[in-house]
Enzyme design. Structure first.
Site, PDB file in Angstrom:
ATOM      1  N   HIS A 153       0.879  -1.175   0.000  1.00 37.38           N
ATOM      2  CA  HIS A 153       0.000   0.000   0.000  1.00 37.38           C
ATOM      3  C   HIS A 153       0.919   1.229   0.000  1.00 37.38           C
ATOM      4  CE1 HIS A 153      -2.787   2.926   1.903  1.00 37.38           C
ATOM      5  NE2 HIS A 153      -3.765   2.133   1.518  1.00 37.38           N
ATOM      6  N   CYS A 187      -4.673   2.529  -3.657  1.00 39.55           N
ATOM      7  CA  CYS A 187      -3.426   3.041  -3.080  1.00 39.55           C
ATOM      8  C   CYS A 187      -2.287   2.050  -3.280  1.00 39.55           C
ATOM      9  CB  CYS A 187      -3.566   3.365  -1.599  1.00 39.55           C
ATOM     10  SG  CYS A 187      -4.765   4.641  -1.270  1.00 39.55           S
ATOM     11  N   GLN A 209      -4.386  -5.462   6.678  1.00 43.02           N
ATOM     12  CA  GLN A 209      -5.368  -6.353   6.051  1.00 43.02           C
ATOM     13  C   GLN A 209      -5.329  -7.770   6.597  1.00 43.02           C
ATOM     14  OE1 GLN A 209      -7.747  -5.282   4.316  1.00 43.02           O
ATOM     15  NE2 GLN A 209      -7.017  -3.276   3.672  1.00 43.02           N
ATOM     16  N   ASP A 242       3.184  -4.745   7.739  1.00 43.72           N
ATOM     17  CA  ASP A 242       1.935  -3.992   7.649  1.00 43.72           C
ATOM     18  C   ASP A 242       0.794  -5.004   7.789  1.00 43.72           C
ATOM     19  OD1 ASP A 242      -0.354  -2.708   6.928  1.00 43.72           O
ATOM     20  OD2 ASP A 242       0.427  -1.858   5.071  1.00 43.72           O
ATOM     21  N   LYS A 285     -10.237  -1.085  10.548  1.00 38.60           N
ATOM     22  CA  LYS A 285     -10.364  -2.209   9.624  1.00 38.60           C
ATOM     23  C   LYS A 285     -10.654  -3.512  10.370  1.00 38.60           C
ATOM     24  CE  LYS A 285      -7.180  -0.149   6.268  1.00 38.60           C
ATOM     25  NZ  LYS A 285      -7.941   0.232   5.076  1.00 38.60           N
TER      26      LYS A 285
HETATM   27  C1  LIG Z   1      -2.398  -2.854   3.475  1.00 41.31           C
HETATM   28  C2  LIG Z   1      -2.731  -1.508   4.030  1.00 41.31           C
HETATM   29  N1  LIG Z   1      -1.801  -0.825   4.685  1.00 41.31           N
HETATM   30  C3  LIG Z   1      -2.051   0.381   5.222  1.00 41.31           C
HETATM   31  C4  LIG Z   1      -3.273   0.981   5.097  1.00 41.31           C
HETATM   32  C5  LIG Z   1      -3.469   2.343   5.680  1.00 41.31           C
HETATM   33  O1  LIG Z   1      -4.391   2.329   6.693  1.00 41.31           O
HETATM   34  P1  LIG Z   1      -4.919   3.687   7.343  1.00 41.31           P
HETATM   35  O2  LIG Z   1      -5.401   4.521   6.195  1.00 41.31           O
HETATM   36  O3  LIG Z   1      -6.012   3.250   8.239  1.00 41.31           O
HETATM   37  O4  LIG Z   1      -3.776   4.311   8.054  1.00 41.31           O
HETATM   38  C6  LIG Z   1      -4.277   0.318   4.411  1.00 41.31           C
HETATM   39  C7  LIG Z   1      -5.601   0.964   4.257  1.00 41.31           C
HETATM   40  O5  LIG Z   1      -6.173   1.031   3.208  1.00 41.31           O
HETATM   41  C8  LIG Z   1      -3.999  -0.962   3.869  1.00 41.31           C
HETATM   42  O6  LIG Z   1      -4.943  -1.638   3.197  1.00 41.31           O
END
Ligand SMILES: Cc1ncc(COP(=O)(O)O)c(C=O)c1O
Lengths: 424, 149
Positions: A140, A381, A220, A217, A243
């Site tokens: 992401h 993203c 997900q 990370d 999430k």
């Molecule tokens: C894999 C992953 N990492 C990071 C994020 C970022 O999360 P947040 O926008 O809640 O900080 C997301 C959110 O879409 C994500 O799907």
């Protein structure tokens, strides 16, 4: 407040080991009863954010109605109560991800802020020109851009761990990428664009063999898979509360104690110090050192409630239920003429991405929306992933504990309708 | 309630399936690139302006049905127009798709009235306006690619 927030024990979530009663579970989520454009809401954008169960809404409401005070500041009952609840949430998180100590849990705004915190620390005091950071191709943007910023600041370089045409990381490439210059590896547990579940244990073992710490990370993964940071041996593990059925505005940075203590403070302010004078300021120990200012107290309490809710349903049970939805989705989608699955890794969770021949994902999403079906269309993203597959965007359905087989079938039927509307 | 057919009108479907004036125009007097970072839509617009008149318009790009049809219909509307007429069209179109209560100039907009339904789909307004913002950039010779964000 709203009548929806009144507890009703007949609507408690199903308990561990009981039959997975999705109809009953859905009643714990007030929003799932609503309609959109005259159709029952079919919410399939859970990778963007999940809906919130009553237990979470009630915990937040309870805090504001009965126990609202700032934390760690007042020697009075109410502040002690708020502090206790806030620290209980930290313990809930530690238990949920099997961390060794609650003080290894830092509350932040979300996965994005957690990564920025670590990247800022590396950029400011741990990296020097010529050092390298390895980032996977399926990240992401929030696990790419902070590293680019920190590389720019420190003169370090970025190396990319590629994935193959199924969306499987080419872990064998790690041997070539890892070197004495490598200072950190950043990789996602589950891809938000492809659904791929990465072989973390193998990746982390290899990185550690070269003395390289790993940031995972988990944004997900947390809602879909059991996570044990100690068994994984992750140095840093980050995720967002929203999430995993919690509120927005709260997230978690887990770090092994030594991994956190290596980092300089992130923001300066109240609560993160031991003593302040104009000559010298000394910093507080973990976790306060990284929690400058008044934190999102209600958010943390809501997150604690969300994790307890997930535990009451059972992470394994949720995993099994979602695996069934994924299998059905794969079947239903594969039968649709012109549909191409983007991401066909053998091990996937929660997310299924696709394109439809001659139909732009945005048109798909608009047409599905008019039938009450919420899916995401866009680059998620993850522009490097889109580039890899040569598409500007994909449509993505992503599942949660409350989705049903009937919803997956409704998605299939609605997708057939897309061609009738657009006649591309 | 608005129906999905209010958005995807026959004319829009037709121009999406068979975009007019698709291709490059070189040499040309004006050129600009448009980009919608939200959905990854890209567009390059070419204009041949002689004196005050837009003689020819072509485009290449990839986008959704709304953005493709909007670009295609815009190119057909622009040919033979003066620069001042193009500006009026730009303003009228913008009002049509963004205003709460547009005073749509049907005579001026002609076939572009097909986009009247876009207003009811807020997330799609940028798809409809990308071509027009790119036109503005081309006519005012802005060097940076225009972005809908
Ligand atoms: C894999 C992953 N990492 C990071 C994020 C970022 O999360 P947040 O926008 O809640 O900080 C997301 C959110 O879409 C994500 O799907």
């Amino acid at each position: 407040m709203s009548a929806l927030l009144v507890s009703d024990h007949s609507e408690a979530p199903p308990v561990n080991n009981a039959v997975y009663d999705v109809a009953r579970l859905r009643r714990a989520f007030p929003i799932l009863g609503r309609e959109v454009h005259g159709h029952p809401l079919t919410y399939l954008d859970n990778a963007a954010t999940t809906q919130k169960p009553k237990a979470v809404l009630e915990a937040i409401e309870h805090h504001y109605i009965h126990e609202c005070a700032n934390v760690h500041r007042g020697a009075y009952w109410l502040s002690e109560k708020a502090s206790e609840q806030y620290e209980q949430a930290r313990k809930d998180v530690a238990r949920f991800i099997h961390a060794a100590h609650a003080k290894e849990i830092i509350f932040v705004r979300g996965a994005t802020e957690a990564i920025n915190l670590v990247a800022a620390g590396f950029g400011r005091s741990l990296l020097k020109p010529g050092d390298e950071i390895i980032v996977s191709e399926m990240e992401h943007h929030s696990n790419i851009v902070p590293w680019q910023m920190c590389a720019e600041q420190s003169g370090a370089g970025i190396k990319v761990l590629p994935f193959d045409d199924r969306g499987v990381l080419q872990v064998a490439e790690l041997e070539r990428l890892l070197s004495a210059r490598t200072k950190l590896l950043a990789v996602t547990h589950v891809s938000n664009a492809l659904g791929t579940v990465n072989p973390l244990k193998e990746i982390i073992t290899q990185a550690h063999a070269h003395g390289v710490p790993v940031l995972v990370d988990g944004a997900q993964a947390i809602p879909h898979l059991p996570v044990d940071v100690v068994t994984l041996d992750a140095d840093y593990y980050v995720f967002s509360g929203h999430k995993v059925y919690g509120p927005t505005g709260i997230g978690v940075l887990y770090g092994k104690r030594e991994a956190l203590e290596r980092l300089p403070p992130y923001q300066g302010g109240g609560d993160m110090i031991r003593t302040v004078s104009f000559e010298k300021t000394t910093y507080a120990p973990l976790p306060a050192r990284f929690e400058a200012g008044t934190p999102d107290i209600a958010g943390a309490i809501g997150l604690g409630a969300a994790l307890r809710f997930v535990e009451s349903v059972g992470v394994e049970a949720i995993s099994r239920h979602e695996a069934m939805l994924m299998a059905e989705a794969k079947q239903v989608l594969s039968d649709i003429p012109g549909l191409r699955l983007i991401g066909t890794a053998p091990h996937r969770a929660g997310v299924i991405s696709f394109t439809l021949d001659k139909v732009h994902p945005h048109d798909m999403a608009t047409i599905l929306d008019r039938q009450g079906i919420a899916v995401r269309a866009g680059h998620h993203c993850a522009q490097p992933v889109m580039k890899h597959f040569g598409v500007p965007a994909t449509a993505r359905a992503s599942f949660a504990m409350y989705n049903t087989l009937a919803e997956v079938q409704a998605l299939g039927a609605a997708l057939r309708h897309v061609r009738e509307v657009l006649r591309p | 309630m608005t129906d999905i057919a209010d958005l995807y009108q026959e004319l829009i479907l037709d121009h999406n399936a068979r975009p007019r004036n698709n291709g490059t125009l070189t040499p040309c007097s004006h050129q600009a690139e448009g980009y919608n970072p939200l959905c990854g839509d890209t567009l390059t617009l070419y204009l041949q302006v002689e004196g005050d008149i837009i003689r020819d318009v072509k485009f290449v790009g990839s986008g959704c049905a709304i953005s493709t049809a909007s670009t295609s219909l815009m190119t057909t509307a622009l040919k033979g127009k003066t620069l001042a007429q193009a500006e009026s069209l730009y303003r009228a179109f913008h009002e049509l798709v963004t205003s709460e209560s547009p005073r749509a100039d049907e005579a001026l907009l002609g076939k572009l009235m097909a986009f009247a339904g876009v207003r009811e789909f807020p997330s799609r307004v940028k798809c409809a306006t990308l071509a027009w913002h790119t036109l503005e950039a081309a006519l005012h010779a802005r060097k940076e690619p225009v972005s809908t964000e």
